[in-house]
Design a protein around this motif. Structure first.
Motif, PDB file in Angstrom:
ATOM      1  N   ARG A   5      -3.650  -5.078  -2.048  1.00 51.32           N
ATOM      2  CA  ARG A   5      -3.460  -6.463  -1.669  1.00 51.32           C
ATOM      3  C   ARG A   5      -2.959  -6.519  -0.240  1.00 51.32           C
ATOM      4  NH1 ARG A   5      -0.428  -5.700  -5.952  1.00 51.32           N
ATOM      5  NH2 ARG A   5       1.467  -6.207  -4.786  1.00 51.32           N
ATOM      6  N   PRO A   6      -3.208  -7.632   0.514  1.00 43.61           N
ATOM      7  CA  PRO A   6      -2.738  -7.725   1.885  1.00 43.61           C
ATOM      8  C   PRO A   6      -1.253  -7.445   2.044  1.00 43.61           C
ATOM      9  CG  PRO A   6      -4.261  -9.515   1.410  1.00 43.61           C
ATOM     10  CD  PRO A   6      -4.022  -8.791   0.114  1.00 43.61           C
ATOM     11  N   ASP A   7      -0.430  -7.842   1.057  1.00 47.69           N
ATOM     12  CA  ASP A   7       1.010  -7.660   1.222  1.00 47.69           C
ATOM     13  C   ASP A   7       1.451  -6.218   0.994  1.00 47.69           C
ATOM     14  OD1 ASP A   7       0.681  -7.548  -1.500  1.00 47.69           O
ATOM     15  OD2 ASP A   7       2.168  -9.082  -1.980  1.00 47.69           O
ATOM     16  N   THR A   8       0.542  -5.320   0.694  1.00 47.28           N
ATOM     17  CA  THR A   8       0.931  -3.925   0.524  1.00 47.28           C
ATOM     18  C   THR A   8       0.402  -3.043   1.665  1.00 47.28           C
ATOM     19  OG1 THR A   8      -1.025  -3.310  -0.772  1.00 47.28           O
ATOM     20  CG2 THR A   8       0.855  -4.206  -1.981  1.00 47.28           C
ATOM     21  N   ALA A 131      -5.389 -12.150   7.254  1.00 49.98           N
ATOM     22  CA  ALA A 131      -4.382 -11.981   6.198  1.00 49.98           C
ATOM     23  C   ALA A 131      -3.739 -10.607   6.279  1.00 49.98           C
ATOM     24  CB  ALA A 131      -5.016 -12.186   4.829  1.00 49.98           C
ATOM     25  N   GLU A 134      -1.336 -10.435   9.298  1.00 51.28           N
ATOM     26  CA  GLU A 134      -0.100 -11.192   9.081  1.00 51.28           C
ATOM     27  C   GLU A 134       0.869 -10.476   8.148  1.00 51.28           C
ATOM     28  OE1 GLU A 134      -1.606 -14.809   7.561  1.00 51.28           O
ATOM     29  OE2 GLU A 134      -2.264 -15.582   9.523  1.00 51.28           O
ATOM     30  N   ASN A 135       0.368  -9.501   7.383  1.00 51.71           N
ATOM     31  CA  ASN A 135       1.197  -8.876   6.346  1.00 51.71           C
ATOM     32  C   ASN A 135       1.369  -7.364   6.490  1.00 51.71           C
ATOM     33  OD1 ASN A 135       1.776 -11.103   4.190  1.00 51.71           O
ATOM     34  ND2 ASN A 135      -0.362 -11.386   4.767  1.00 51.71           N
ATOM     35  N   CYS A 136       0.937  -6.786   7.607  1.00 51.50           N
ATOM     36  CA  CYS A 136       1.070  -5.331   7.758  1.00 51.50           C
ATOM     37  C   CYS A 136       2.442  -4.959   8.305  1.00 51.50           C
ATOM     38  CB  CYS A 136      -0.031  -4.775   8.664  1.00 51.50           C
ATOM     39  SG  CYS A 136       0.018  -5.333  10.370  1.00 51.50           S
ATOM     40  N   GLY A 158       3.746 -11.687  12.702  1.00 53.35           N
ATOM     41  CA  GLY A 158       4.061 -11.429  11.300  1.00 53.35           C
ATOM     42  C   GLY A 158       5.192 -10.431  11.107  1.00 53.35           C
TER      43      GLY A 158
END
Length: 313
Positions: A5-8, A131, A134-136, A158
């Motif tokens: 997922r983008p948040d990982t 996405a 923004e989340n890396c 981010g």
């Protein structure tokens, strides 16, 4: 393969990624994904970091080979775009294994034709990866273009660490990039005289490399020297700088929060030494990622872990 997922996502990266064709002592030896960006990203993926390359390749056999190497390594390949009518880039390396010296060429050894060159991402690739950017946790690049600068800025906003490893300078973009760079790594021989004062006046932590002698960490006008780790055997020095980056980025991902808040150059020594030890091991093998290809990722992880015990967090 499970898509993260983008948040990982640990690392989003873009830049010089090519097919390396290696000729050792005059004979064709191998071909593999290469280029500084390609080497760093695929190595981190093999170390089980969540890596998302953002690239523009051709819809051709070489592009398929590069895509597949990232996929096998475990990278998130959703942001690798392949364009009909575009040819994927190729770089030839000539290696003398007796001296460990190498040279590069963008021409075919047999036909003398020019190989296709690297092309940076454009608006399409940038928009698809928003996405992830923004989340890396960390953004890596070794090239600049308007779209890459926009990607860098998106990751910075981010909260990502910005790791920038230029091989040359485009002054119309460089100062904007430097203003948001967390770690800047560059060669003293190639860029030192041009960059030293500009970098000293910035907030970036600089890693200035001096080839086989070692490297210097700088923050403002504070400096620390780190001598190169001795290599037991030197077959090929290609990829040494990339392995330093791999070791340091892996260390940063394990230890730091956004933008290296509160960390100085003394705090980064553990990651630098880990990278230097990996570079020394890599010199024993032909190819920019020889230690990964001739040993395995578990062996590489053991090298990095040794430095972790030497420089505990």
């Amino acid at each position: 393969m499970m898509i993260p997922r983008p948040d990982t996502i640990d690392v989003v990266g873009t830049g010089f990624t090519v097919l390396d064709r290696l000729y050792a002592d005059g004979d064709f030896t191998a071909e593999a994904l290469g280029g500084s960006c390609g080497n760093v990203l695929v190595s981190l993926a093999m170390l089980h970091r969540q890596v998302a390359p953002v690239l523009a390749l051709g819809l051709d056999e070489i592009g398929e080979q590069l895509f597949t190497e990232f996929e096998i390594a475990g990278a998130d390949t959703r942001y690798i775009h392949r364009h009909p009518g575009r040819r994927s880039p190729v770089l030839r390396q000539e290696l003398d294994t007796h001296s460990g010296q190498h040279s590069f060429s963008f021409t075919c050894r047999d036909t003398f034709e020019e190989f296709p060159r690297y092309q940076p991402i454009g608006h399409e690739e940038l928009q698809s990866a928003m996405a992830a950017l923004e989340n890396c946790a960390l953004f890596y690049t070794d090239r600049l273009s308007p779209a890459i600068l926009d990607a860098m800025a998106q990751a910075y906003q981010g909260g990502a660490i910005i790791y920038f490893e230029p091989s040359d300078i485009d002054h119309t973009l460089f100062e904007e990039a430097l203003a948001i760079t967390s770690v800047l790594k560059y060669s003293s021989d190639r860029l030192g005289p041009e960059l030293d004062e500009l970098v000293a006046a910035s907030a970036a932590i600089a890693i200035v490399t001096y080839g086989a002698d070692g490297l210097e960490l700088r923050h403002g006008y504070e400096r620390i020297w780190s001598a190169a780790y001795p290599a037991e055997r030197v077959t090929d020095t290609c990829g040494s700088g990339d392995m330093v980056s791999v070791g340091l980025i892996d260390w940063l991902l394990a230890r730091t929060g956004p933008r290296l808040s509160g960390l100085g150059i003394h705090d980064l020594m553990g990651g630098v030494v880990a990278g230097q030890r990996l570079a020394a091991e890599n010199c024993a093998f032909a190819g920019a990622r020889g230690v990964f290809q001739q040993r395995d990722a578990a062996y590489v992880r053991s090298i990095l872990a040794h430095a972790r015990h030497t420089f505990p967090a």
